[in-house]
Design a protein around this motif. Sequence first.
Motif, PDB file in Angstrom:
ATOM      1  N   PHE A   1     -21.178 -55.921  43.235  1.00  0.00           N
ATOM      2  CA  PHE A   1     -21.159 -55.984  44.687  1.00  0.00           C
ATOM      3  C   PHE A   1     -19.773 -55.655  45.237  1.00  0.00           C
ATOM      4  CE2 PHE A   1     -21.032 -58.786  48.645  1.00  0.00           C
ATOM      5  CZ  PHE A   1     -21.718 -57.869  49.430  1.00  0.00           C
ATOM      6  N   LYS A   2     -19.745 -54.768  46.232  1.00  0.00           N
ATOM      7  CA  LYS A   2     -18.516 -54.423  46.940  1.00  0.00           C
ATOM      8  C   LYS A   2     -18.700 -54.756  48.418  1.00  0.00           C
ATOM      9  CE  LYS A   2     -16.953 -52.205  43.232  1.00  0.00           C
ATOM     10  NZ  LYS A   2     -15.838 -52.690  42.406  1.00  0.00           N
ATOM     11  N   LEU A   3     -17.750 -55.490  48.991  1.00  0.00           N
ATOM     12  CA  LEU A   3     -17.802 -55.885  50.397  1.00  0.00           C
ATOM     13  C   LEU A   3     -16.655 -55.218  51.140  1.00  0.00           C
ATOM     14  CD1 LEU A   3     -18.901 -57.653  52.728  1.00  0.00           C
ATOM     15  CD2 LEU A   3     -17.426 -59.508  51.883  1.00  0.00           C
ATOM     16  N   VAL A   4     -16.993 -54.454  52.173  1.00  0.00           N
ATOM     17  CA  VAL A   4     -15.998 -53.792  53.012  1.00  0.00           C
ATOM     18  C   VAL A   4     -16.169 -54.304  54.435  1.00  0.00           C
ATOM     19  CG1 VAL A   4     -15.107 -51.594  53.859  1.00  0.00           C
ATOM     20  CG2 VAL A   4     -16.086 -51.735  51.557  1.00  0.00           C
ATOM     21  N   LEU A   5     -15.120 -54.933  54.963  1.00  0.00           N
ATOM     22  CA  LEU A   5     -15.168 -55.502  56.300  1.00  0.00           C
ATOM     23  C   LEU A   5     -14.322 -54.681  57.273  1.00  0.00           C
ATOM     24  CD1 LEU A   5     -14.689 -59.291  55.413  1.00  0.00           C
ATOM     25  CD2 LEU A   5     -16.841 -58.074  55.805  1.00  0.00           C
ATOM     26  N   SER A   6     -14.799 -54.605  58.511  1.00  0.00           N
ATOM     27  CA  SER A   6     -14.047 -53.969  59.586  1.00  0.00           C
ATOM     28  C   SER A   6     -14.065 -54.893  60.800  1.00  0.00           C
ATOM     29  CB  SER A   6     -14.666 -52.614  59.945  1.00  0.00           C
ATOM     30  OG  SER A   6     -14.111 -52.116  61.139  1.00  0.00           O
ATOM     31  N   VAL A   7     -12.879 -55.291  61.263  1.00  0.00           N
ATOM     32  CA  VAL A   7     -12.742 -56.114  62.470  1.00  0.00           C
ATOM     33  C   VAL A   7     -11.841 -55.336  63.427  1.00  0.00           C
ATOM     34  CG1 VAL A   7     -12.066 -58.341  63.420  1.00  0.00           C
ATOM     35  CG2 VAL A   7     -12.955 -58.203  61.081  1.00  0.00           C
TER      36      VAL A   7
ATOM     37  N   ALA B   1      -7.427 -60.642  57.240  1.00  0.00           N
ATOM     38  CA  ALA B   1      -7.035 -60.316  55.869  1.00  0.00           C
ATOM     39  C   ALA B   1      -8.127 -59.529  55.151  1.00  0.00           C
ATOM     40  CB  ALA B   1      -6.730 -61.599  55.101  1.00  0.00           C
ATOM     41  N   ASP B   2      -7.733 -58.463  54.499  1.00  0.00           N
ATOM     42  CA  ASP B   2      -8.625 -57.624  53.680  1.00  0.00           C
ATOM     43  C   ASP B   2      -9.656 -56.852  54.493  1.00  0.00           C
ATOM     44  OD1 ASP B   2      -7.383 -58.466  51.303  1.00  0.00           O
ATOM     45  OD2 ASP B   2      -8.654 -60.250  51.228  1.00  0.00           O
ATOM     46  N   ALA B   3      -9.508 -56.840  55.819  1.00  0.00           N
ATOM     47  CA  ALA B   3     -10.442 -56.082  56.654  1.00  0.00           C
ATOM     48  C   ALA B   3      -9.737 -54.878  57.269  1.00  0.00           C
ATOM     49  CB  ALA B   3     -11.010 -56.970  57.762  1.00  0.00           C
TER      50      ALA B   3
ATOM     51  N   ILE C   1     -16.459 -48.169  61.664  1.00  0.00           N
ATOM     52  CA  ILE C   1     -17.038 -47.740  60.394  1.00  0.00           C
ATOM     53  C   ILE C   1     -17.082 -46.214  60.246  1.00  0.00           C
ATOM     54  CG2 ILE C   1     -19.164 -47.699  59.033  1.00  0.00           C
ATOM     55  CD1 ILE C   1     -19.618 -50.620  59.894  1.00  0.00           C
ATOM     56  N   PRO C   2     -17.561 -45.462  61.247  1.00  0.00           N
ATOM     57  CA  PRO C   2     -17.589 -44.005  61.049  1.00  0.00           C
ATOM     58  C   PRO C   2     -16.203 -43.432  60.752  1.00  0.00           C
ATOM     59  CG  PRO C   2     -18.970 -44.612  62.912  1.00  0.00           C
ATOM     60  CD  PRO C   2     -18.211 -45.845  62.524  1.00  0.00           C
ATOM     61  N   GLU C   3     -15.176 -43.942  61.409  1.00  0.00           N
ATOM     62  CA  GLU C   3     -13.818 -43.459  61.158  1.00  0.00           C
ATOM     63  C   GLU C   3     -13.396 -43.750  59.718  1.00  0.00           C
ATOM     64  OE1 GLU C   3     -11.484 -45.458  64.065  1.00  0.00           O
ATOM     65  OE2 GLU C   3     -12.507 -44.523  65.766  1.00  0.00           O
ATOM     66  N   LEU C   4     -13.771 -44.920  59.226  1.00  0.00           N
ATOM     67  CA  LEU C   4     -13.406 -45.306  57.867  1.00  0.00           C
ATOM     68  C   LEU C   4     -14.100 -44.447  56.820  1.00  0.00           C
ATOM     69  CD1 LEU C   4     -13.564 -49.180  58.300  1.00  0.00           C
ATOM     70  CD2 LEU C   4     -11.496 -47.805  58.014  1.00  0.00           C
ATOM     71  N   VAL C   5     -15.323 -44.044  57.113  1.00  0.00           N
ATOM     72  CA  VAL C   5     -16.051 -43.196  56.174  1.00  0.00           C
ATOM     73  C   VAL C   5     -15.480 -41.780  56.203  1.00  0.00           C
ATOM     74  CG1 VAL C   5     -18.305 -42.207  55.588  1.00  0.00           C
ATOM     75  CG2 VAL C   5     -18.131 -44.600  56.319  1.00  0.00           C
TER      76      VAL C   5
ATOM     77  N   LYS D   1     -11.532 -47.703  48.860  1.00  0.00           N
ATOM     78  CA  LYS D   1     -11.522 -49.153  48.621  1.00  0.00           C
ATOM     79  C   LYS D   1     -12.550 -49.558  47.575  1.00  0.00           C
ATOM     80  CE  LYS D   1     -11.956 -53.657  50.945  1.00  0.00           C
ATOM     81  NZ  LYS D   1     -10.646 -54.188  50.498  1.00  0.00           N
ATOM     82  N   THR D   2     -13.714 -48.928  47.604  1.00  0.00           N
ATOM     83  CA  THR D   2     -14.785 -49.310  46.687  1.00  0.00           C
ATOM     84  C   THR D   2     -14.714 -48.572  45.354  1.00  0.00           C
ATOM     85  OG1 THR D   2     -16.269 -47.622  47.608  1.00  0.00           O
ATOM     86  CG2 THR D   2     -16.347 -49.830  48.595  1.00  0.00           C
ATOM     87  N   GLY D   3     -14.047 -47.417  45.367  1.00  0.00           N
ATOM     88  CA  GLY D   3     -14.044 -46.590  44.175  1.00  0.00           C
ATOM     89  C   GLY D   3     -15.365 -45.883  43.944  1.00  0.00           C
ATOM     90  N   ILE D   4     -16.176 -45.791  44.988  1.00  0.00           N
ATOM     91  CA  ILE D   4     -17.516 -45.196  44.882  1.00  0.00           C
ATOM     92  C   ILE D   4     -17.648 -44.092  45.928  1.00  0.00           C
ATOM     93  CG2 ILE D   4     -19.995 -45.631  45.006  1.00  0.00           C
ATOM     94  CD1 ILE D   4     -19.327 -48.577  44.344  1.00  0.00           C
ATOM     95  N   THR D   5     -18.160 -42.949  45.513  1.00  0.00           N
ATOM     96  CA  THR D   5     -18.317 -41.811  46.407  1.00  0.00           C
ATOM     97  C   THR D   5     -19.731 -41.774  46.978  1.00  0.00           C
ATOM     98  OG1 THR D   5     -16.726 -40.534  45.106  1.00  0.00           O
ATOM     99  CG2 THR D   5     -18.178 -39.298  46.566  1.00  0.00           C
ATOM    100  N   ILE D   6     -19.815 -41.489  48.260  1.00  0.00           N
ATOM    101  CA  ILE D   6     -21.122 -41.302  48.903  1.00  0.00           C
ATOM    102  C   ILE D   6     -21.549 -39.855  48.687  1.00  0.00           C
ATOM    103  CG2 ILE D   6     -22.414 -41.371  51.058  1.00  0.00           C
ATOM    104  CD1 ILE D   6     -20.381 -43.393  52.106  1.00  0.00           C
ATOM    105  N   ASN D   7     -22.664 -39.662  47.999  1.00  0.00           N
ATOM    106  CA  ASN D   7     -23.165 -38.306  47.768  1.00  0.00           C
ATOM    107  C   ASN D   7     -24.676 -38.339  47.596  1.00  0.00           C
ATOM    108  OD1 ASN D   7     -23.853 -38.450  44.761  1.00  0.00           O
ATOM    109  ND2 ASN D   7     -21.715 -39.132  44.776  1.00  0.00           N
ATOM    110  N   SER D   8     -25.284 -37.178  47.705  1.00  0.00           N
ATOM    111  CA  SER D   8     -26.752 -37.098  47.703  1.00  0.00           C
ATOM    112  C   SER D   8     -27.361 -37.426  46.343  1.00  0.00           C
ATOM    113  CB  SER D   8     -27.206 -35.710  48.156  1.00  0.00           C
ATOM    114  OG  SER D   8     -26.689 -34.710  47.288  1.00  0.00           O
ATOM    115  N   ALA D   9     -26.599 -37.257  45.270  1.00  0.00           N
ATOM    116  CA  ALA D   9     -27.151 -37.504  43.941  1.00  0.00           C
ATOM    117  C   ALA D   9     -27.204 -38.984  43.592  1.00  0.00           C
ATOM    118  CB  ALA D   9     -26.321 -36.757  42.894  1.00  0.00           C
ATOM    119  N   ASP D  10     -26.208 -39.731  44.032  1.00  0.00           N
ATOM    120  CA  ASP D  10     -26.066 -41.115  43.579  1.00  0.00           C
ATOM    121  C   ASP D  10     -26.342 -42.176  44.637  1.00  0.00           C
ATOM    122  OD1 ASP D  10     -25.228 -40.248  41.038  1.00  0.00           O
ATOM    123  OD2 ASP D  10     -23.158 -40.073  41.729  1.00  0.00           O
TER     124      ASP D  10
END
Length: 249
Positions: A168-174, A180-182, A187-191, A199-208
């Motif tokens: 589980f990866k939790l990404v917060l935006s305030v 702290a840690d947010a 969200i769209p700007e962060l993506v 932050k997550t080390g995970i890429t958003i892509n159509s395959a995964d």
Amino acid sequence: MWIEGQVVSRQDWSDKLFSLRIKVDIGDFIAGQFIKLSQVVDDKRIGRAYSLVNPPGTDYIEILAVAVNDGQLSPNLQALKVGDSIDVATKATGFMTLDELPKNEQKGKHLWFIATGTAVGPFISMMATNEPWQSYDQVILVYGVREVQDLAYLQLLKQFEADYPEQFKLVLSVTREPFADAFSQRIPELVVSGEVESKTGITINSADSQVMLCGNPGMISEMQQILTDKGLVKNLRRAPGQITVEKYW
């Protein structure tokens, strides 16, 4: 058709944001669905839909709501005390569920929940079941609010982190005050900037990736375009894709 439920507990997150736990039997439902609550006001029945925060299998329902000043129902819901009654629809409904995502090889390895405000509720319901943890290698929640007090269920989310530390990866935006840690951007700007992926080390892509969006229409619209630019397409029953959407108003 309506049945009577009784408020058994409540949580006030801020002066407008609150959760109600209501003892009522609505039968089986699927995590991610919503239920209608209703009152008769001035001889007129007012009903509004609220996503269920609780997982299936409980003897209560739980909703997360914001009291809108000129709302026809939400101020009355906020005024409910433990022991008060409220009318509840006899059946939950809605299609933003994990059942609706592609199966097997079309599914992808990473499940992204992206929510603003009270729209985190249905994702909490899903995460409280076994399904996302058994079906995906990684589960990521990106949760955006304006103020720290709007971070409902933060302790529960931290518990998910403790229970599934590798998964589980939790990404917060305030956006309106430091926390702290947010992040402080929307969200769209962060993506777009790549900060969420960094932050997550995970890429958003159509395959995964499978991405479920729930929240305000502005965020939904922007994120759909951003994801489309990344090669993802809307998930439909007749044409499986990677983007599943539910708008909150």
